[in-house]
Scaffold this motif. Sequence first.
Motif, PDB file in Angstrom:
ATOM      1  N   VAL A 252       0.840  -1.204   0.000  1.00 52.82           N
ATOM      2  CA  VAL A 252       0.000   0.000   0.000  1.00 52.82           C
ATOM      3  C   VAL A 252       0.873   1.251   0.000  1.00 52.82           C
ATOM      4  N   ALA A 253       1.924   1.240   0.797  1.00 54.01           N
ATOM      5  CA  ALA A 253       2.832   2.389   0.822  1.00 54.01           C
ATOM      6  C   ALA A 253       3.458   2.616  -0.549  1.00 54.01           C
ATOM      7  N   ALA A 254       3.838   1.532  -1.222  1.00 55.68           N
ATOM      8  CA  ALA A 254       4.431   1.660  -2.556  1.00 55.68           C
ATOM      9  C   ALA A 254       3.415   2.194  -3.561  1.00 55.68           C
ATOM     10  N   SER A 255       2.175   1.741  -3.469  1.00 52.94           N
ATOM     11  CA  SER A 255       1.152   2.230  -4.408  1.00 52.94           C
ATOM     12  C   SER A 255       0.887   3.718  -4.197  1.00 52.94           C
ATOM     13  N   MET A 256       1.040   4.179  -2.958  1.00 54.23           N
ATOM     14  CA  MET A 256       0.880   5.604  -2.673  1.00 54.23           C
ATOM     15  C   MET A 256       2.064   6.396  -3.237  1.00 54.23           C
ATOM     16  N   ARG A 257       3.282   5.885  -3.045  1.00 54.88           N
ATOM     17  CA  ARG A 257       4.473   6.561  -3.575  1.00 54.88           C
ATOM     18  C   ARG A 257       4.450   6.648  -5.090  1.00 54.88           C
ATOM     19  N   LEU A 258       3.962   5.587  -5.728  1.00 51.95           N
ATOM     20  CA  LEU A 258       3.964   5.524  -7.187  1.00 51.95           C
ATOM     21  C   LEU A 258       2.765   6.216  -7.816  1.00 51.95           C
ATOM     22  N   GLY A 259       1.867   6.729  -6.990  1.00 51.51           N
ATOM     23  CA  GLY A 259       0.747   7.524  -7.498  1.00 51.51           C
ATOM     24  C   GLY A 259      -0.381   6.729  -8.111  1.00 51.51           C
ATOM     25  N   VAL A 260      -0.480   5.442  -7.773  1.00 48.28           N
ATOM     26  CA  VAL A 260      -1.569   4.635  -8.338  1.00 48.28           C
ATOM     27  C   VAL A 260      -2.678   4.378  -7.314  1.00 48.28           C
ATOM     28  N   CYS A 261      -2.470   4.816  -6.077  1.00 48.07           N
ATOM     29  CA  CYS A 261      -3.449   4.605  -5.021  1.00 48.07           C
ATOM     30  C   CYS A 261      -4.227   5.887  -4.771  1.00 48.07           C
ATOM     31  N   PRO A 262      -5.545   5.867  -4.856  1.00 43.18           N
ATOM     32  CA  PRO A 262      -6.325   7.079  -4.600  1.00 43.18           C
ATOM     33  C   PRO A 262      -6.303   7.451  -3.123  1.00 43.18           C
ATOM     34  N   ASN A 263      -6.523   8.713  -2.843  1.00 40.96           N
ATOM     35  CA  ASN A 263      -6.692   9.138  -1.459  1.00 40.96           C
ATOM     36  C   ASN A 263      -7.926   8.469  -0.880  1.00 40.96           C
ATOM     37  N   LEU A 264      -7.857   8.172   0.398  1.00 48.66           N
ATOM     38  CA  LEU A 264      -8.953   7.470   1.043  1.00 48.66           C
ATOM     39  C   LEU A 264     -10.274   8.226   0.917  1.00 48.66           C
ATOM     40  N   ASN A 265     -10.215   9.542   1.042  1.00 45.66           N
ATOM     41  CA  ASN A 265     -11.441  10.340   0.976  1.00 45.66           C
ATOM     42  C   ASN A 265     -11.941  10.556  -0.446  1.00 45.66           C
ATOM     43  N   ALA A 266     -11.183  10.050  -1.421  1.00 47.32           N
ATOM     44  CA  ALA A 266     -11.620  10.161  -2.823  1.00 47.32           C
ATOM     45  C   ALA A 266     -12.350   8.908  -3.295  1.00 47.32           C
TER      46      ALA A 266
END
Length: 321
Positions: A252-266
């Motif tokens: 999950v941390a990697a998906s956030m760093r790589l910009g493929v994980c949406p913000n939780l509130n989105a």
Amino acid sequence: MQTPTVSFIRANSYEPDVLRDSLATLLEPFGGMAAFVKPGNRVLLKPNLLTGARPGKECTTRSQLVYVVAQMVIEAGGKPFLGDSPAFGSARGVAIANGYQQILEELNLPIIDFHGVRYQTVSQEFNHLLLSKEAMEADVVINLPKVKSHVQLVLTLGVKNLFGCVPGKMKAWWHMEAGKDVNRFGEMLVETARTINPNLTILDGVIGHEGNGPSGGEPRCLGILGASPDVFALDRAMVEILNVPATEVPTVAASMRLGVCPNLNAIHYPYLDPQSLRIDDWRLPDKFVPIDFGMPRVIKSTFKHLYIKFIKEPLSAYVRG
């Protein structure tokens, strides 16, 4: 950009008729199975077939879930088949040890062990990933992970389940090569998931596996099913339910760093949101094990020799420059 949608419902039974109703409700916000599967599509069902060693301990995706999903695929006109690459044993052997024999026979479901073909990924770091030909060439991929704790990766959810699309021999190499760095290993798993790009992920959280997973823990009733066309959004929402910081889960941390994980509130939740499903006492491993297996030099040397002899790939393709 389309708003990512994650569907969560309460579900407490694996009884097929009850589970079928649950899955129909779960997928309704997306338009049902027919929104993903068209007549004639070859549909890969990718369960978690980790091991046959602990049947009944919820180390693998439940056969009942696979059965009902396969039925829904067939009714939509699709042609389902199962595939995985267990670290030990064959996909068929692991499946049968976990109660899949009846559904394989009743639905005449083919089950295959994945083999590798080189596919270009979008990442400069991992453009040499060797991924399953069967997974990459399926018309539709339905990812069917189990909610589990993990002694190396904290949690194993939808993204980690797609590591099964890396053929078994290559898993050992990636553990040696990328596994020296937990961040790099997480990014490799994210790139694998991004390349496979599953059309739908259905998360088996009716009963999870907590503690010293992926196989050494114990069953835990969660009463949750989750689904999304966006595997990264689904994983992000599920770690919130389990009350585990996203930054502590390498995938999950990697998906956030790589910009493929949406913000939780989105993320849009048509039914239940993570807060309403929150679990405050999910058990993580007692002790974490380094991802690098630290294989003795002789084992590495033997592996390289067999790799060159039988797989016929230049080993330099798998070594970080």
